[in-house]
Design a protein around this motif. Structure first.
Motif, PDB file in Angstrom:
ATOM      1  N   ARG A 175       0.813  -1.221   0.000  1.00  0.00           N
ATOM      2  CA  ARG A 175       0.000   0.000   0.000  1.00  0.00           C
ATOM      3  C   ARG A 175       0.843   1.266   0.000  1.00  0.00           C
ATOM      4  O   ARG A 175       0.324   2.357  -0.218  1.00  0.00           O
ATOM      5  N   LEU A 176       2.123   1.112   0.275  1.00  0.00           N
ATOM      6  CA  LEU A 176       3.026   2.257   0.325  1.00  0.00           C
ATOM      7  C   LEU A 176       4.379   1.806  -0.220  1.00  0.00           C
ATOM      8  O   LEU A 176       4.879   0.731   0.155  1.00  0.00           O
ATOM      9  N   ALA A 177       4.962   2.602  -1.090  1.00  0.00           N
ATOM     10  CA  ALA A 177       6.282   2.259  -1.641  1.00  0.00           C
ATOM     11  C   ALA A 177       7.336   2.293  -0.543  1.00  0.00           C
ATOM     12  O   ALA A 177       7.284   3.143   0.355  1.00  0.00           O
ATOM     13  N   GLY A 178       8.293   1.381  -0.621  1.00  0.00           N
ATOM     14  CA  GLY A 178       9.307   1.262   0.415  1.00  0.00           C
ATOM     15  C   GLY A 178      10.046   2.555   0.716  1.00  0.00           C
ATOM     16  O   GLY A 178      10.109   2.991   1.873  1.00  0.00           O
ATOM     17  N   PRO A 179      10.636   3.224  -0.294  1.00  0.00           N
ATOM     18  CA  PRO A 179      11.359   4.468  -0.007  1.00  0.00           C
ATOM     19  C   PRO A 179      10.469   5.549   0.601  1.00  0.00           C
ATOM     20  O   PRO A 179      10.915   6.314   1.453  1.00  0.00           O
ATOM     21  N   VAL A 180       9.214   5.609   0.151  1.00  0.00           N
ATOM     22  CA  VAL A 180       8.286   6.590   0.718  1.00  0.00           C
ATOM     23  C   VAL A 180       8.016   6.254   2.189  1.00  0.00           C
ATOM     24  O   VAL A 180       7.979   7.135   3.050  1.00  0.00           O
ATOM     25  N   GLY A 181       7.837   4.966   2.476  1.00  0.00           N
ATOM     26  CA  GLY A 181       7.613   4.539   3.849  1.00  0.00           C
ATOM     27  C   GLY A 181       8.785   4.893   4.754  1.00  0.00           C
ATOM     28  O   GLY A 181       8.595   5.337   5.895  1.00  0.00           O
ATOM     29  N   VAL A 182      10.002   4.697   4.252  1.00  0.00           N
ATOM     30  CA  VAL A 182      11.191   5.051   5.036  1.00  0.00           C
ATOM     31  C   VAL A 182      11.207   6.553   5.310  1.00  0.00           C
ATOM     32  O   VAL A 182      11.501   6.995   6.433  1.00  0.00           O
ATOM     33  N   LEU A 183      10.874   7.363   4.295  1.00  0.00           N
ATOM     34  CA  LEU A 183      10.842   8.810   4.478  1.00  0.00           C
ATOM     35  C   LEU A 183       9.782   9.212   5.506  1.00  0.00           C
ATOM     36  O   LEU A 183      10.046  10.035   6.396  1.00  0.00           O
ATOM     37  N   VAL A 184       8.595   8.615   5.405  1.00  0.00           N
ATOM     38  CA  VAL A 184       7.509   8.911   6.348  1.00  0.00           C
ATOM     39  C   VAL A 184       7.933   8.560   7.774  1.00  0.00           C
ATOM     40  O   VAL A 184       7.628   9.287   8.726  1.00  0.00           O
ATOM     41  N   ALA A 185       8.640   7.448   7.936  1.00  0.00           N
ATOM     42  CA  ALA A 185       9.055   6.997   9.269  1.00  0.00           C
ATOM     43  C   ALA A 185      10.242   7.795   9.798  1.00  0.00           C
ATOM     44  O   ALA A 185      10.271   8.178  10.975  1.00  0.00           O
ATOM     45  N   TYR A 186      11.224   8.052   8.933  1.00  0.00           N
ATOM     46  CA  TYR A 186      12.489   8.620   9.401  1.00  0.00           C
ATOM     47  C   TYR A 186      12.440  10.136   9.596  1.00  0.00           C
ATOM     48  O   TYR A 186      13.200  10.671  10.419  1.00  0.00           O
ATOM     49  N   ALA A 187      11.603  10.833   8.838  1.00  0.00           N
ATOM     50  CA  ALA A 187      11.588  12.297   8.955  1.00  0.00           C
ATOM     51  C   ALA A 187      11.232  12.760  10.370  1.00  0.00           C
ATOM     52  O   ALA A 187      11.983  13.548  10.967  1.00  0.00           O
ATOM     53  N   PRO A 188      10.130  12.280  10.967  1.00  0.00           N
ATOM     54  CA  PRO A 188       9.838  12.719  12.339  1.00  0.00           C
ATOM     55  C   PRO A 188      10.835  12.180  13.358  1.00  0.00           C
ATOM     56  O   PRO A 188      11.128  12.860  14.353  1.00  0.00           O
ATOM     57  N   LEU A 189      11.386  10.981  13.119  1.00  0.00           N
ATOM     58  CA  LEU A 189      12.389  10.453  14.042  1.00  0.00           C
ATOM     59  C   LEU A 189      13.654  11.305  14.019  1.00  0.00           C
ATOM     60  O   LEU A 189      14.269  11.555  15.062  1.00  0.00           O
TER      61      LEU A 189
END
Length: 348
Positions: free
Chosen positions: A311-325
């Motif tokens: 449902r979500l592309a891998g690189p996009v998912g990493v960006l979504v997760a890592y940006a707030p972290l």
């Protein structure tokens, strides 16, 4: 599969028993972590308890392979490479090993791991994929060595590395349930989680024993093995694993990057990780550890599940997760000046 599930309480019990045994041994031999200016604890505490995780995990992996629920390829990769990393760490716990020799041993363990990985798949990127070829093995080796070392760096307050591994392995099992076609790959993360939980009984704040470099390095190696192994089954699961490991990867990488920019030696001991700043600011190891667990299960796991199910592309998912972290790590001061220690109950 059912037979290997019966190994879980045995693995848990063995880890609890062995940790207590190693604690008594460490006390008798005065193998203690003495607090200093860079420590996050205030009481001399036995170290080396991670050996219990190592033995319980490798025994259970071998038994699961005998039962046919874990491939011998995986078990051999884990036993060979994991033992090498553990021996290096245990030796470093007793007497310092020069960083270059530690890294050489870690790369040798990574090479052993990759020898037993059938082949590295093309990495999915948005609407396409990229075949890394031979360069993929170099990247995988660097990834493995970084996980070995960052798990060591992040094992700096009571319970944090144990809780990270337990929550990540819970997430890995759920990823396998919704995104992986081969349910036999549930077994290894469940075993690792059970062994780590047995150690956490003794390591929960305030800790009665520390993991030591042997245990933390071993955990990093097995996490690398697990994540690379599932990538051969379904490449999207690799991205999902990278997301699950986000708290440790982001904190360690942000801290190292800022320290290098400030011309500080990466080999020098320090207390400038985001989680260490947080533990001092809020005067509680327990609060920081529980926050890590919440981030893993309530934030990173849902993002990883979206990636695992397509449902979500891998690189996009990493960006979504890592940006707030990353924003959180910087806000807490990752890689910045070490905060002064505040006197408070250890692990409170």
């Amino acid at each position: 599969m059912i037979r290997s599930l019966a190994l879980l309480p045995l693995t848990l019990g063995l880890a609890v028993l062995l940790t207590g045994t190693f604690r008594r041994y460490a006390l008798a031999r005065e193998l203690l972590d003495i607090p200093n200016a860079r420590s996050s604890h205030q009481i001399a505490t036995p170290r080396g308890g991670g050996v219990a995780i190592i033995l319980a995990t490798l025994i259970a992996f071998t038994l699961a392979a005998v039962l046919g629920d874990l491939s011998w390829r995986f078990a051999i990769a884990a036993v060979g490479g994991g033992t090498l990393v553990a021996v290096i760490g245990f030796r470093d716990d007793l007497a310092h090993i020069a960083p270059r020799w530690r890294l050489a041993g870690h790369f040798l363990a990574a090479a052993w791991l990759l020898w037993w990985i059938p082949s590295l798949p093309a990495l999915p990127l948005l609407d396409g994929e990229i075949a890394l070829g031979p360069a993929g093995y170099l990247i995988a080796a660097l990834y493995t060595v970084w996980l070995i070392n960052l798990t060591n760096f992040m094992d700096g307050i009571d319970g944090i590395a144990s809780v990270e591994v337990i929550t990540v392995t819970i997430g890995a099992v759920l990823l396998q349930m919704v995104g992986g076609p081969d349910d036999s790959r549930w077994v290894a993360p469940l075993i690792l989680g059970a062994a780590t939980l047995g150690f956490l009984v003794w390591n929960w704040p305030p800790a009665r024993i520390f993991m030591g470099d042997a245990g933390s390095g071993f955990l990093g190696f097995i996490l690398a093995l697990l994540s690379l192994d599932v990538s051969t089954q379904k490449p999207e699961l690799y991205w999902a694993w990278v997301i699950l490991l986000g708290v440790f990867i982001v904190d360690a990488t942000t801290t190292l990057t800022r320290r290098l920019r400030r011309r500080q030696s990466p080999a020098e001991a320090h207390r400038s990780h985001a989680y260490q700043h947080a533990a001092i600011r809020y005067r509680s190891h327990r609060a920081v550890v529980l926050t890590v667990a919440a981030l893993n299960l309530l934030f990173l796991l849902p993002v990883a599940l979206l990636v695992a199910t397509g449902r979500l592309a891998g690189p996009v998912g990493v960006l979504v997760a890592y940006a707030p972290l990353t924003a959180l790590a910087l806000r807490l001061g990752a890689g910045g000046d070490q905060p002064p220690a505040r006197r408070s109950p250890q692990g409170g």
